[in-house]
Design an enzyme around this catalytic site. Sequence first.
Site, mmCIF file in Angstrom:
data_model
loop_
_atom_site.group_PDB
_atom_site.id
_atom_site.type_symbol
_atom_site.label_atom_id
_atom_site.label_comp_id
_atom_site.label_asym_id
_atom_site.label_seq_id
_atom_site.Cartn_x
_atom_site.Cartn_y
_atom_site.Cartn_z
ATOM 1 N N SER A 132 57.867 59.997 17.512
ATOM 2 C CA SER A 132 56.951 61.134 17.420
ATOM 3 C C SER A 132 57.281 62.095 18.546
ATOM 4 O O SER A 132 57.868 61.701 19.566
ATOM 5 C CB SER A 132 55.495 60.656 17.550
ATOM 6 O OG SER A 132 54.612 61.742 17.735
ATOM 7 N N TYR A 145 48.861 55.257 22.127
ATOM 8 C CA TYR A 145 49.790 55.702 21.091
ATOM 9 C C TYR A 145 50.941 56.500 21.694
ATOM 10 O O TYR A 145 52.112 56.226 21.414
ATOM 11 C CB TYR A 145 49.055 56.536 20.044
ATOM 12 C CG TYR A 145 49.986 57.162 19.032
ATOM 13 C CD1 TYR A 145 50.512 56.399 17.990
ATOM 14 C CD2 TYR A 145 50.354 58.503 19.126
ATOM 15 C CE1 TYR A 145 51.386 56.959 17.068
ATOM 16 C CE2 TYR A 145 51.223 59.075 18.208
ATOM 17 C CZ TYR A 145 51.729 58.301 17.181
ATOM 18 O OH TYR A 145 52.602 58.862 16.276
#
Length: 251
Positions: A132, A145
Amino acid sequence: MTALVTGASSGIGKEIAKKLSSKGIRLIITGRNLPALEKLKCSLGKNDTVIITADLSRREECLRLYEQVKPYDIDIFINNAGLGAFGKFTETSLERDLEIIDVNMTAMHILMKLFLKDFHKKNSGYILNIASIAGFLPGPYMATYYSSKNYVVRLTEAVYEELHSDKSKVYVGAFCPGPVTTNFNAVANVKFSLKSISAEYAAECAVKGMFSRKVIIIPTISMKAASIGAGLVSPLLLTKVTRYNQSKKGI
């Protein structure tokens, strides 16, 4: 060629599976949602697609999956399974944090290492880790995360360089999108303040970048600029800017 795609029941994993299938690549798809995997197999219209259910938050399940796919002689491994959660670090549950770490880092590491050893022996194969743009940033309100995706990015870069220095023909890369419209958003209980791209477009960029052997694949100009900008400002300022953007997401 045969490809294994984890987290294939929805989102980017599902769309990558469809892209690979359209190229004539045989698929092994895995995830926790059996009905969704069966629906995907049906939509592909190919009887040779193999479904294996697995809960990759458990180490023994990662090892079982690896052993179960050995007879298929995997050529492409899409390391896609991932979890997230939104909220202050003091308020999110420890159980959820550990589940994120188990799936995003431990399972990713186990499977990448096992398949890489196999690919290294035959000097061929592709491993694409789904990371990401969060992997380049600090992540207030999604601290676990963001940290897990930083691990994915840095591990990928390090292993890529090792393979490159050995003149290996094995490919390892990381796909680093910004916001993508997927079921991940609902599960993580988050809405993005930035414009999302579709899972279909993300998958197209990921597969194209993989076969072009790019080590870091970022699908949009704005996200490429963000990754470059992250290295040009002070860590303190970067954290404050990220916190501001995160606070606009809402729950």
